[in-house]
Design a protein around this motif. Structure first.
Motif, mmCIF file in Angstrom:
data_model
loop_
_atom_site.group_PDB
_atom_site.id
_atom_site.type_symbol
_atom_site.label_atom_id
_atom_site.label_comp_id
_atom_site.label_asym_id
_atom_site.label_seq_id
_atom_site.Cartn_x
_atom_site.Cartn_y
_atom_site.Cartn_z
ATOM 1 N N LEU A 94 -21.107 8.095 -5.365
ATOM 2 C CA LEU A 94 -20.328 9.534 -4.936
ATOM 3 C C LEU A 94 -20.873 10.248 -3.962
ATOM 4 C CD1 LEU A 94 -18.093 9.389 -8.763
ATOM 5 C CD2 LEU A 94 -17.145 8.457 -6.031
ATOM 6 N N GLN A 95 -21.397 10.018 -3.456
ATOM 7 C CA GLN A 95 -22.068 10.699 -2.472
ATOM 8 C C GLN A 95 -21.778 10.942 -0.732
ATOM 9 O OE1 GLN A 95 -23.922 12.999 -4.246
ATOM 10 N NE2 GLN A 95 -23.640 12.654 -6.593
ATOM 11 N N ASN A 96 -22.334 11.773 -0.393
ATOM 12 C CA ASN A 96 -22.266 11.355 1.605
ATOM 13 C C ASN A 96 -21.042 11.631 1.655
ATOM 14 O OD1 ASN A 96 -25.161 11.381 1.375
ATOM 15 N ND2 ASN A 96 -24.856 9.364 1.432
ATOM 16 N N ASN A 97 -19.838 12.547 1.308
ATOM 17 C CA ASN A 97 -18.765 11.950 1.150
ATOM 18 C C ASN A 97 -17.955 11.519 1.173
ATOM 19 O OD1 ASN A 97 -18.777 15.782 2.118
ATOM 20 N ND2 ASN A 97 -20.453 14.729 3.503
ATOM 21 N N VAL A 98 -18.257 10.671 0.730
ATOM 22 C CA VAL A 98 -17.360 9.327 1.036
ATOM 23 C C VAL A 98 -16.221 9.938 0.152
ATOM 24 C CG1 VAL A 98 -18.155 8.179 -1.781
ATOM 25 C CG2 VAL A 98 -16.933 7.112 -0.130
ATOM 26 N N PRO A 99 -14.851 8.489 1.027
ATOM 27 C CA PRO A 99 -13.647 9.317 0.605
ATOM 28 C C PRO A 99 -13.233 8.612 -1.406
ATOM 29 C CG PRO A 99 -13.637 7.452 1.838
ATOM 30 C CD PRO A 99 -14.661 8.309 1.662
ATOM 31 N N VAL A 100 -12.857 9.642 -2.326
ATOM 32 C CA VAL A 100 -12.016 9.374 -3.061
ATOM 33 C C VAL A 100 -10.770 8.663 -2.943
ATOM 34 C CG1 VAL A 100 -12.271 8.777 -6.080
ATOM 35 C CG2 VAL A 100 -14.152 9.443 -4.498
ATOM 36 N N ILE A 101 -10.010 8.139 -2.901
ATOM 37 C CA ILE A 101 -8.063 8.076 -3.560
ATOM 38 C C ILE A 101 -7.782 8.443 -4.679
ATOM 39 C CG2 ILE A 101 -6.052 7.002 -2.697
ATOM 40 C CD1 ILE A 101 -8.002 6.447 -0.016
ATOM 41 N N VAL A 102 -7.188 9.217 -5.329
ATOM 42 C CA VAL A 102 -6.719 9.096 -6.765
ATOM 43 C C VAL A 102 -5.492 8.903 -6.467
ATOM 44 C CG1 VAL A 102 -5.731 10.625 -8.772
ATOM 45 C CG2 VAL A 102 -7.996 10.378 -6.768
ATOM 46 N N ALA A 103 -4.334 8.418 -6.883
ATOM 47 C CA ALA A 103 -2.943 7.704 -7.091
ATOM 48 C C ALA A 103 -2.511 8.632 -7.934
ATOM 49 C CB ALA A 103 -2.423 6.194 -7.112
ATOM 50 N N VAL A 104 -1.193 9.629 -7.516
ATOM 51 C CA VAL A 104 -1.104 10.639 -8.975
ATOM 52 C C VAL A 104 0.311 10.010 -8.723
ATOM 53 C CG1 VAL A 104 -2.779 12.171 -9.692
ATOM 54 C CG2 VAL A 104 -0.591 12.804 -7.247
ATOM 55 N N SER A 105 1.026 10.096 -9.833
ATOM 56 C CA SER A 105 2.866 10.145 -10.084
ATOM 57 C C SER A 105 3.946 11.285 -9.765
ATOM 58 C CB SER A 105 3.137 8.891 -10.942
ATOM 59 O OG SER A 105 3.284 9.721 -11.990
ATOM 60 N N GLY A 106 2.600 12.280 -10.816
ATOM 61 C CA GLY A 106 3.565 13.373 -10.569
ATOM 62 C C GLY A 106 3.705 13.824 -12.312
#
Length: 74
Positions: free
Chosen positions: A23-35
């Motif tokens: 979780l470093q170097n501006n790695v993208p982390v995609i979080v799926a949310v349903s709302g």
């Protein structure tokens, strides 16, 4: 932002710590949310933890429609 750690935040942080080197170097982390309240809470906890621990990953939010609540979920 509050500095209060909930037991859930602590548990999530313990899980994230195992992979904190990813979780470093501006790695993208995609979080799926349903709302729904559970996925929105998950997103808020991740945002707080990323900020608090100065993780240099970038959170991205993706809407995931389970198609279980009909028109309401759109």
């Amino acid at each position: 932002m509050e500095n209060i750690c909930t037991s859930l935040e602590i548990r999530v942080w313990k899980s994230l710590k195992r992979h904190v080197d990813l979780l470093q170097n501006n790695v993208p982390v995609i979080v799926a949310v349903s709302g729904g309240p559970d996925s929105v809470a998950m997103l808020m906890i991740l945002h707080r933890l990323f900020s608090r621990h100065k993780l240099r990953a970038v959170l991205h939010v993706a809407h995931f429609d389970h198609a279980q609540r009909g028109e309401e979920s759109r």
